[in-house]
Design a protein around this motif. Structure first.
Motif, short mmCIF file in Angstrom:
data_model
loop_
_atom_site.label_atom_id
_atom_site.label_comp_id
_atom_site.label_asym_id
_atom_site.label_seq_id
_atom_site.Cartn_x
_atom_site.Cartn_y
_atom_site.Cartn_z
N VAL A 113 -18.25 -1.37 -2.81
CA VAL A 113 -17.48 -0.79 -3.91
C VAL A 113 -16.05 -1.32 -3.85
CG1 VAL A 113 -16.71 1.33 -5.03
CG2 VAL A 113 -18.88 1.30 -3.77
N ARG A 114 -15.57 -1.81 -4.99
CA ARG A 114 -14.18 -2.29 -5.10
C ARG A 114 -13.51 -1.52 -6.22
NH1 ARG A 114 -9.54 -3.56 -4.91
NH2 ARG A 114 -8.62 -5.63 -4.65
N ILE A 115 -12.33 -0.92 -5.92
CA ILE A 115 -11.65 -0.04 -6.87
C ILE A 115 -10.20 -0.47 -7.03
CG2 ILE A 115 -11.05 2.34 -7.43
CD1 ILE A 115 -13.12 3.20 -5.33
N THR B 260 -0.06 1.20 -4.10
CA THR B 260 1.11 0.40 -4.47
C THR B 260 1.72 1.02 -5.71
OG1 THR B 260 0.01 -1.58 -3.60
CG2 THR B 260 1.96 -1.91 -4.98
N GLY B 261 2.74 1.85 -5.51
CA GLY B 261 3.31 2.55 -6.64
C GLY B 261 2.31 3.53 -7.23
N ASN B 262 1.95 3.26 -8.47
CA ASN B 262 1.02 4.14 -9.18
C ASN B 262 -0.43 3.68 -9.05
OD1 ASN B 262 0.12 6.13 -11.00
ND2 ASN B 262 0.19 4.66 -12.68
N THR B 263 -0.69 2.62 -8.30
CA THR B 263 -2.02 2.01 -8.25
C THR B 263 -2.69 2.29 -6.92
OG1 THR B 263 -1.27 0.25 -9.72
CG2 THR B 263 -3.32 -0.12 -8.52
N PHE B 264 -3.95 2.65 -7.00
CA PHE B 264 -4.78 2.85 -5.80
C PHE B 264 -5.79 1.71 -5.73
CE2 PHE B 264 -8.85 4.33 -4.10
CZ PHE B 264 -8.47 4.70 -2.81
N GLY C 28 -13.53 8.76 -13.61
CA GLY C 28 -12.85 8.18 -12.45
C GLY C 28 -13.81 7.60 -11.43
N CYS C 29 -13.54 7.89 -10.16
CA CYS C 29 -14.36 7.37 -9.05
C CYS C 29 -15.48 8.34 -8.70
CB CYS C 29 -13.49 7.11 -7.83
SG CYS C 29 -12.26 5.81 -8.06
N LYS C 30 -16.15 8.83 -9.71
CA LYS C 30 -17.23 9.80 -9.46
C LYS C 30 -18.36 9.20 -8.64
CE LYS C 30 -20.31 12.96 -11.94
NZ LYS C 30 -20.67 13.53 -13.26
N ALA D 288 -8.28 8.34 -8.06
CA ALA D 288 -8.83 7.92 -6.77
C ALA D 288 -9.99 8.82 -6.36
CB ALA D 288 -7.73 7.95 -5.71
N PRO D 289 -10.77 8.42 -5.37
CA PRO D 289 -11.87 9.27 -4.89
C PRO D 289 -11.38 10.63 -4.41
CG PRO D 289 -12.12 7.04 -4.06
CD PRO D 289 -10.78 7.10 -4.71
N HIS D 290 -12.25 11.61 -4.51
CA HIS D 290 -11.90 12.99 -4.17
C HIS D 290 -11.44 13.11 -2.71
CE1 HIS D 290 -13.23 17.45 -3.79
NE2 HIS D 290 -11.96 17.35 -4.11
N LYS D 291 -12.10 12.40 -1.82
CA LYS D 291 -11.76 12.49 -0.40
C LYS D 291 -10.34 12.00 -0.16
CE LYS D 291 -13.61 11.27 4.15
NZ LYS D 291 -14.69 10.54 4.88
#
Length: 454
Positions: free
Chosen positions: A391-393, A243-247, A220-222, A400-403
């Motif tokens: 960084v673009r995700i 947006t729905g299921n997307t981060f 993931g976003c490690k 998603a990132p842990h934070k």
């Protein structure tokens, strides 16, 4: 006659004979006195009681020996190891609050000095714990998508943390003593924690993460988790939305007095995408560890100068960290230095001419574009050091990132099929100072993969 009687009462070692259908004799060792072997009583204990028994064993023995005995011991030992590491953060925060309150209640310079040194050491071990958590949490504490399950098997690190916390609460002079006698000196336990943290993270990436089936998607976003550990880096959240299921998000990080250069070389040996990802994680972690440790020392100096009524403390000495290595067809060079090293290397003339001048150079001005520079005077406006990481995700919500996950845990838990979709990660390293030696100023790292679980 007596000898004959002795023979009659002797014990025969041969098993009893029985006749079979064809008249032959056969031996049989079974007797009605045989009993089934009784299980060890400890195996009949509930898991909770077994864990209470294991609390009397060191974490190192739990991770190295006990959890390898059988499945029940493995479950009990790993659960105990994971819980112990997870509660470390709360314990360190409580100790930090206690030290800060103690500093408010005293006016003696020596007491404030001791408390400052305690606070500095707490900052260091808290940062090390944060880096380990960013490395392992998706495989140990992840409850949002299916992944390879592991545990915090660094038992020796947990034993060291327990020892340090015990000394903090019972014999604090054993912790701050070396730092009081000599500025910036660290106790042996703290040095050992720093060393083990680096080795454990490298080992976990190589042994526990890389061999699994889908490390590219599961990680993931490690990288963002590691960048968020940089407490002395500037972070700008351009946008962050779901947006729905997307981060989707875009982050900009700035690491003062750091550099990162990558340029092509003749390919040496083939490397898989999993290996390249592991090396990138290691590279980011090394930069973050070095940069934070360097500027944490600078921060400790500034804080003590503000808090103490009669401060007598020397400035941090010159510290420079450099790392390099090649991966397939790319050579990387990266590192960081503190303000003293920057002043010595790039502003030595200014230091000699103006003794009262400011010794910090933060490069906060607008950085010119090297491509658009024409005159020599404009060329010299480029800062020597300073690393921008953009960084673009775009990924499923669970990756998603842990934070972000900690702040929006309920939202992610309620989202159905949150682990399916495409994972897109794009990172741009921008180091304008590379224009001086005519090296590439940017490097792009991209990862695009499906996260669908089969």
């Amino acid at each position: 006659m007596e000898d004959q009687e002795d023979l009659d009462v002797t014990y025969y070692l041969r098993s009893k004979k029985r006749k079979v259908d064809d008249g032959e004799e056969a031996t049989c060792s079974y007797t009605v006195d045989n009993h089934f072997k009784r299980k060890n009583p400890i195996m009949l204990m509930p898991l909770e009681i077994l864990q209470n028994v294991f609390k009397f064993i060191t974490y190192h023995e739990l991770s190295e020996k006990v959890r390898k005995v059988n499945r029940k011991f493995k479950l009990a030992a790993e659960d105990l190891l994971n819980k112990s590491f997870k509660t470390l953060s709360k314990k360190l925060q409580n100790l930090t609050v206690t030290v800060l309150k103690a500093m408010e209640c005293t006016e003696d310079d020596m007491e404030i000095k001791c408390l400052c040194r305690l606070l500095n050491l707490l900052d260091i071990i808290n940062f090390q714990q944060t880096v380990i958590m960013a490395t392992i949490w998706r495989y140990v504490y992840n409850e949002f998508y299916r992944t390879h399950r592991s545990c915090m098997y660094g038992g020796l690190i947990l034993d060291l943390y327990d020892l340090i916390l015990y000394k903090f609460t019972m014999n604090p002079y054993q912790i701050y003593g070396p730092a009081v006698v000599k500025d910036y000196a660290l106790p042996e336990e703290i040095k050992h924690v720093i060393h083990l943290t680096k080795n454990f993270c490298i080992h976990f990436d190589k042994v526990s993460e890389e061999p699994i089936k889908q490390p590219l998607s599961i990680s993931g976003c490690k990288i963002v988790d590691l960048l968020d550990c940089a407490t002395h880096a500037a972070k700008n959240v351009v946008f962050e939305r779901t947006t729905g299921n997307t981060f989707s998000a875009k982050y900009c990080y700035y690491l003062q007095n750091a550099w990162f250069v990558a340029f092509g070389i003749p390919p040496d040996k083939e490397m898989s995408l999993k290996q390249k990802q592991r090396m990138m994680h290691m590279r980011i972690r090394r930069i973050i560890l070095a940069h934070t440790e360097i500027f944490m020392q600078q921060h400790h100096y500034e804080r003590e100068m503000l808090v103490r009524p009669n401060p007598i403390i020397k400035k941090p000495s010159v510290v420079v960290y450099t790392g390099y290595g090649d991966v397939h067809d790319t050579f990387f060079c990266y590192g960081a230095m503190n303000d003293a090293a920057y002043l010595q290397k790039f502003h030595l003339q200014e230091e000699q001419n103006d003794e009262d001048g400011e010794d910090e150079f933060h490069n906060d001005g607008i950085i010119p574009n090297p491509v658009q520079l024409e005159e020599q005077n404009e060329f010299l406006l480029i800062p020597h050091l300073g690393l921008d990481i953009d960084v673009r995700i775009d990924c499923p919500l669970a990756y998603a990132p842990h934070k972000f996950i900690k702040e929006n845990e309920e939202l992610i838990r309620n989202e159905e099929k949150s682990s399916n979709g495409m994972f897109n990660l794009s990172i741009e390293f921008n180091f304008p100072g590379a224009y001086y030696p005519r090296l590439p100023t940017t490097y792009n790292y991209q990862k695009r993969i499906s996260t669908r679980q089969y």
